[in-house]
Scaffold this motif. Sequence first.
Motif, mmCIF file in Angstrom:
data_model
loop_
_atom_site.group_PDB
_atom_site.id
_atom_site.type_symbol
_atom_site.label_atom_id
_atom_site.label_comp_id
_atom_site.label_asym_id
_atom_site.label_seq_id
_atom_site.Cartn_x
_atom_site.Cartn_y
_atom_site.Cartn_z
ATOM 1 N N ALA A 265 0.913 -1.051 0.092
ATOM 2 C CA ALA A 265 -0.216 -0.097 0.288
ATOM 3 C C ALA A 265 0.739 1.101 -0.022
ATOM 4 N N LYS A 266 2.318 0.874 0.717
ATOM 5 C CA LYS A 266 2.525 2.567 0.691
ATOM 6 C C LYS A 266 3.375 2.846 -0.625
ATOM 7 N N ALA A 267 3.969 1.544 -1.280
ATOM 8 C CA ALA A 267 5.041 1.660 -2.650
ATOM 9 C C ALA A 267 3.930 1.912 -3.408
ATOM 10 N N THR A 268 2.986 1.398 -3.655
ATOM 11 C CA THR A 268 2.177 1.717 -5.300
ATOM 12 C C THR A 268 1.600 3.321 -5.463
ATOM 13 N N LYS A 269 1.806 3.265 -6.812
ATOM 14 C CA LYS A 269 1.918 4.346 -7.192
ATOM 15 C C LYS A 269 0.352 4.462 -8.356
ATOM 16 N N THR A 270 0.043 3.739 -8.758
ATOM 17 C CA THR A 270 -1.127 3.182 -9.196
ATOM 18 C C THR A 270 -2.563 2.864 -8.554
ATOM 19 N N LYS B 22 -4.642 -8.556 1.796
ATOM 20 C CA LYS B 22 -5.493 -8.103 1.239
ATOM 21 C C LYS B 22 -5.946 -6.977 2.954
ATOM 22 N N GLN B 23 -5.869 -7.360 3.699
ATOM 23 C CA GLN B 23 -6.326 -6.191 5.035
ATOM 24 C C GLN B 23 -5.029 -5.251 5.214
ATOM 25 N N GLY B 24 -3.708 -5.740 4.888
ATOM 26 C CA GLY B 24 -2.839 -4.899 5.323
ATOM 27 C C GLY B 24 -2.921 -3.556 4.482
ATOM 28 N N VAL B 25 -3.358 -4.112 3.503
ATOM 29 C CA VAL B 25 -3.686 -3.181 1.709
ATOM 30 C C VAL B 25 -4.187 -2.361 2.336
#
Length: 352
Positions: free
Chosen positions: A161-166, A188-191
């Motif tokens: 979640a912290k790394a995604t840009k999209t 999924k829960q972490g995201v």
Amino acid sequence: MRRISKLTRVAVGVASLALAATACGGTSSDNNDSGSDGGKDDLGLAIAYDIGGKGDQSFNDAAFAGLEKARDEFGYKTADIEPTEGETDADKEQRLASLAKQGYNPVIGVGFAYGPAMEAVAAKYPDTTFGIVDSVVEGDNVASLVFAEEQASYLAGVAAAKATKTNTVGFVGGVDIPLIHKFEAGYKQGVQDTSGGKVKVVSQYLTQTAEEGGFSSPDKGKAAAEGQIEKKADVVYQAAGLSGQGVIEAAAKAKVWAIGVDSDQYEQEALAAYKDYILTSALKDVGGAVYTLAKSVEDGEPLTGVQTFDLKVDGVGLSESNPEFANIEGLQDAVNEAKEGIIDGSIKVNTE
């Protein structure tokens, strides 16, 4: 009496064993000419590999790292045996029985698929300690080595979640079974917890059964990852054994992030060409569990019953070998906070 316990801090840390795991292809055989001339007192740990065998850079190689440590520390003979394609429970039963009959102790089946075979064999060899990874088998002489995979996967989800840009990330599971559902659920829960629901998770399972190659087909993993990347996923987490190598290859080719599993895949020599795109790995200290059971037998106090490896005992975790892990804004702090929350119980991680 069957003991139900949670291990204290395991003797071998997640990171050290993951780094020790080596990439060895081909057919595994007895180490140091095991079983050729010795009696029961001469023989030590034996492991029977899961699908994919040694050289998967993941689950099986982590188990081998535990065997290597036990062999080096205790100075005894060991054996590590490869699976065969299309084998049955009867084949597994024969393999475990052969190892026990030769005098190996303990004998460990690496993977839930050994459950039925181990239940049958352990009853026939009451003086041998058996271990099974990723499953619970009843028996006075059986240690069930299980892990809180969902906890490590939650941390992987935080990182994604912290790394995604999209705002789209992927999950590739090897086989559609409850064990791999734990990985997906935690991820999924972490995201979702980290992004407030703003990041979408695209999931795919490669096969319905292990016999169809879900844990042993890099081509299937590569195709699944390519499909998720086409849907704009720029971080892809794989829990797919040997198939995960294809996921990592596809991510590197597309220059997006991959998240490895079980071992620290950033440090795996066979994956060196792709390491710059392996953000982290959800660690599962299979090697530590293997070593811990071997040590308990060597010490004359063999473990039995359910042995649970979770974040509290460093039985699972998240690797930080890639320097970029510390360079992504907010990632390190978010992972640390999530880990503390899981350990103190303020974060309850889903298993399905």
